[in-house]
Motif scaffolding. Structure first.
Motif, PDB file in Angstrom:
ATOM      1  N   ALA A   1       0.833  -1.206   0.000  1.00 19.40           N
ATOM      2  CA  ALA A   1       0.000   0.000   0.000  1.00 19.40           C
ATOM      3  C   ALA A   1       0.868   1.256   0.000  1.00 19.40           C
ATOM      4  CB  ALA A   1      -0.933  -0.006   1.204  1.00 19.40           C
ATOM      5  N   VAL A   2       1.939   1.247   0.764  1.00 17.89           N
ATOM      6  CA  VAL A   2       2.841   2.400   0.809  1.00 17.89           C
ATOM      7  C   VAL A   2       3.512   2.599  -0.552  1.00 17.89           C
ATOM      8  CG1 VAL A   2       4.998   3.275   1.812  1.00 17.89           C
ATOM      9  CG2 VAL A   2       3.241   2.309   3.296  1.00 17.89           C
ATOM     10  N   ASP A   3       3.966   1.497  -1.153  1.00 17.16           N
ATOM     11  CA  ASP A   3       4.645   1.579  -2.447  1.00 17.16           C
ATOM     12  C   ASP A   3       3.685   1.745  -3.614  1.00 17.16           C
ATOM     13  OD1 ASP A   3       7.093   1.275  -1.212  1.00 17.16           O
ATOM     14  OD2 ASP A   3       7.154  -0.884  -1.491  1.00 17.16           O
ATOM     15  N   GLY A   4       2.405   1.449  -3.397  1.00 15.90           N
ATOM     16  CA  GLY A   4       1.423   1.580  -4.461  1.00 15.90           C
ATOM     17  C   GLY A   4       1.509   0.501  -5.511  1.00 15.90           C
ATOM     18  N   ILE A   5       1.925  -0.718  -5.110  1.00 14.82           N
ATOM     19  CA  ILE A   5       2.024  -1.803  -6.073  1.00 14.82           C
ATOM     20  C   ILE A   5       1.093  -2.929  -5.691  1.00 14.82           C
ATOM     21  CG2 ILE A   5       4.409  -1.314  -6.685  1.00 14.82           C
ATOM     22  CD1 ILE A   5       5.215  -3.696  -4.933  1.00 14.82           C
ATOM     23  N   GLU A   6       0.629  -3.641  -6.686  1.00 15.26           N
ATOM     24  CA  GLU A   6      -0.166  -4.832  -6.447  1.00 15.26           C
ATOM     25  C   GLU A   6       0.742  -5.932  -5.938  1.00 15.26           C
ATOM     26  OE1 GLU A   6      -3.450  -5.118  -6.719  1.00 15.26           O
ATOM     27  OE2 GLU A   6      -3.780  -3.137  -7.563  1.00 15.26           O
ATOM     28  N   ALA A   7       0.205  -6.870  -5.192  1.00 13.46           N
ATOM     29  CA  ALA A   7       1.008  -7.946  -4.613  1.00 13.46           C
ATOM     30  C   ALA A   7       1.705  -8.779  -5.684  1.00 13.46           C
ATOM     31  CB  ALA A   7       0.142  -8.836  -3.743  1.00 13.46           C
ATOM     32  N   ASP A   8       1.097  -8.943  -6.843  1.00 10.93           N
ATOM     33  CA  ASP A   8       1.672  -9.780  -7.890  1.00 10.93           C
ATOM     34  C   ASP A   8       2.574  -9.011  -8.852  1.00 10.93           C
ATOM     35  OD1 ASP A   8       0.303 -11.900  -6.831  1.00 10.93           O
ATOM     36  OD2 ASP A   8      -1.382 -11.718  -8.211  1.00 10.93           O
ATOM     37  N   ASP A   9       2.686  -7.694  -8.667  1.00 13.64           N
ATOM     38  CA  ASP A   9       3.489  -6.886  -9.584  1.00 13.64           C
ATOM     39  C   ASP A   9       4.981  -7.023  -9.363  1.00 13.64           C
ATOM     40  OD1 ASP A   9       1.251  -5.937 -10.770  1.00 13.64           O
ATOM     41  OD2 ASP A   9       1.316  -3.960  -9.861  1.00 13.64           O
ATOM     42  N   GLY A  10       5.398  -7.475  -8.202  1.00 10.53           N
ATOM     43  CA  GLY A  10       6.817  -7.537  -7.884  1.00 10.53           C
ATOM     44  C   GLY A  10       7.298  -6.199  -7.390  1.00 10.53           C
ATOM     45  N   PRO A  11       8.582  -6.057  -7.182  1.00  9.22           N
ATOM     46  CA  PRO A  11       9.100  -4.794  -6.653  1.00  9.22           C
ATOM     47  C   PRO A  11       8.936  -3.665  -7.661  1.00  9.22           C
ATOM     48  CG  PRO A  11      10.897  -6.290  -7.208  1.00  9.22           C
ATOM     49  CD  PRO A  11       9.619  -7.055  -7.393  1.00  9.22           C
ATOM     50  N   PRO A  12       8.725  -2.443  -7.168  1.00  9.40           N
ATOM     51  CA  PRO A  12       8.549  -1.331  -8.090  1.00  9.40           C
ATOM     52  C   PRO A  12       9.850  -0.999  -8.807  1.00  9.40           C
ATOM     53  CG  PRO A  12       8.704  -0.511  -5.862  1.00  9.40           C
ATOM     54  CD  PRO A  12       8.683  -2.020  -5.783  1.00  9.40           C
ATOM     55  N   GLN A  13       9.733  -0.534 -10.044  1.00  7.08           N
ATOM     56  CA  GLN A  13      10.909  -0.087 -10.777  1.00  7.08           C
ATOM     57  C   GLN A  13      11.225   1.319 -10.305  1.00  7.08           C
ATOM     58  OE1 GLN A  13      11.406  -0.686 -14.784  1.00  7.08           O
ATOM     59  NE2 GLN A  13      11.145  -2.869 -14.609  1.00  7.08           N
ATOM     60  N   LEU A  14      12.473   1.556  -9.975  1.00  5.97           N
ATOM     61  CA  LEU A  14      12.848   2.850  -9.428  1.00  5.97           C
ATOM     62  C   LEU A  14      13.005   3.915 -10.501  1.00  5.97           C
ATOM     63  CD1 LEU A  14      15.375   1.647  -6.748  1.00  5.97           C
ATOM     64  CD2 LEU A  14      12.971   2.209  -6.478  1.00  5.97           C
ATOM     65  N   ALA A  15      13.508   3.549 -11.654  1.00  7.98           N
ATOM     66  CA  ALA A  15      13.673   4.518 -12.731  1.00  7.98           C
ATOM     67  C   ALA A  15      13.599   3.792 -14.060  1.00  7.98           C
ATOM     68  CB  ALA A  15      15.007   5.229 -12.610  1.00  7.98           C
ATOM     69  N   PRO A  16      12.925   4.390 -15.043  1.00 12.86           N
ATOM     70  CA  PRO A  16      12.882   3.745 -16.356  1.00 12.86           C
ATOM     71  C   PRO A  16      14.237   3.816 -17.036  1.00 12.86           C
ATOM     72  CG  PRO A  16      11.823   5.883 -16.440  1.00 12.86           C
ATOM     73  CD  PRO A  16      12.182   5.628 -14.999  1.00 12.86           C
ATOM     74  N   VAL A  17      14.482   2.851 -17.889  1.00 16.29           N
ATOM     75  CA  VAL A  17      15.723   2.824 -18.653  1.00 16.29           C
ATOM     76  C   VAL A  17      15.577   3.806 -19.807  1.00 16.29           C
ATOM     77  CG1 VAL A  17      17.250   1.377 -20.031  1.00 16.29           C
ATOM     78  CG2 VAL A  17      16.085   0.418 -18.046  1.00 16.29           C
ATOM     79  N   PRO A  18      16.521   4.752 -19.940  1.00 20.09           N
ATOM     80  CA  PRO A  18      16.393   5.729 -21.031  1.00 20.09           C
ATOM     81  C   PRO A  18      16.559   5.054 -22.380  1.00 20.09           C
ATOM     82  CG  PRO A  18      18.471   6.023 -19.874  1.00 20.09           C
ATOM     83  CD  PRO A  18      17.698   4.974 -19.134  1.00 20.09           C
ATOM     84  N   GLU A  19      15.754   5.486 -23.334  1.00 21.21           N
ATOM     85  CA  GLU A  19      15.809   4.906 -24.664  1.00 21.21           C
ATOM     86  C   GLU A  19      16.796   5.648 -25.558  1.00 21.21           C
ATOM     87  OE1 GLU A  19      12.013   4.264 -26.454  1.00 21.21           O
ATOM     88  OE2 GLU A  19      11.178   3.527 -24.594  1.00 21.21           O
ATOM     89  N   ALA A  20      16.927   6.949 -25.372  1.00 17.39           N
ATOM     90  CA  ALA A  20      17.827   7.742 -26.209  1.00 17.39           C
ATOM     91  C   ALA A  20      19.245   7.598 -25.698  1.00 17.39           C
ATOM     92  CB  ALA A  20      17.409   9.201 -26.181  1.00 17.39           C
ATOM     93  N   SER A  21      20.200   7.660 -26.613  1.00 16.71           N
ATOM     94  CA  SER A  21      21.597   7.584 -26.198  1.00 16.71           C
ATOM     95  C   SER A  21      21.994   8.921 -25.591  1.00 16.71           C
ATOM     96  CB  SER A  21      22.484   7.232 -27.379  1.00 16.71           C
ATOM     97  OG  SER A  21      22.387   8.238 -28.362  1.00 16.71           O
ATOM     98  N   PRO A  22      23.005   8.907 -24.691  1.00 17.23           N
ATOM     99  CA  PRO A  22      23.438  10.164 -24.089  1.00 17.23           C
ATOM    100  C   PRO A  22      24.043  11.086 -25.145  1.00 17.23           C
ATOM    101  CG  PRO A  22      24.777   8.312 -23.312  1.00 17.23           C
ATOM    102  CD  PRO A  22      23.718   7.755 -24.195  1.00 17.23           C
TER     103      PRO A  22
END
Length: 193
Positions: free
Chosen positions: A121-142
């Motif tokens: 509830a604190v993390d806002g995830i469903e029980a079956d979703d697994g751990p939340p992703q902290l940051a999306p992987v950037p698609e564009a190159s630096p």
């Protein structure tokens, strides 16, 4: 006469991890005979604890209405009070051996299960979703920077310095032009060693 607390409707508390948490807490609240938030708070002040945790009747009401997830020490005390009032032991297994549930022999206790739901509830995830992703992987190159800095193509001896393009005749390479193999030439299935 004080109003009896009821489980919030889906309009008040939409489906999701917070509703699942509140629903589990309500299980103990109902089993305890729906005590008033004031009596729960009073009983919480008498629970022996290593660090004194104070729980107000407003905190109890807000927990049961799904308006807060509060902190784990407060949730734990409220849960223990409700278990005590319902004559339940928080160290009992939440899912005893039964035919309707035995997901890999879940041995969590009542306390462990409510804590898992509280975390969800604190993390806002469903029980079956697994751990939340902290940051999306950037698609564009630096962006490219001059003089071999971060994102440049200049070899710097650091990460990526030894990366090479796949051989041009590798049939499994992606994006590389493939050499046509004649019918007389074939690849061997034998390892090279």
């Amino acid at each position: 006469m004080p109003q009896i607390l009821r489980m919030p409707s889906e309009d008040e508390l939409p489906r999701g991890p917070k509703r699942i948490f509140v629903s589990e807490l309500f299980t103990y609240f109902r089993a305890a005979g729906r005590p008033s938030p004031a009596s729960i708070a009073a009983a919480a002040s008498r629970v022996p604890q290593p660090a004194r945790v104070t729980v107000s009747r407003e905190t109890v009401r807000r927990l049961l209405k799904g308006e807060t997830t509060s902190t784990w020490p407060k949730v734990k005390v409220v849960h223990e009070v409700l278990c005590q009032m319902a004559d339940h032991d928080p160290t009992w297994r939440r899912f005893p051996d039964s035919s309707d549930y035995d997901e890999e022999n879940d041995t969590r206790t009542l306390r462990e299960y409510i804590r898992d739901l509280w975390n969800d509830a604190v993390d806002g995830i469903e029980a079956d979703d697994g751990p939340p992703q902290l940051a999306p992987v950037p698609e564009a190159s630096p962006p490219r920077t001059p003089a071999g800095g971060w994102g440049s193509n200049a070899p710097s001896g650091g990460w990526g310095a030894s990366q090479q393009q796949p051989p041009q005749d590798d049939p499994w390479a992606t994006g590389a032009p493939q050499k046509k193999i004649s019918s007389q030439q074939a690849y061997s299935d034998e390892p090279p060693f």
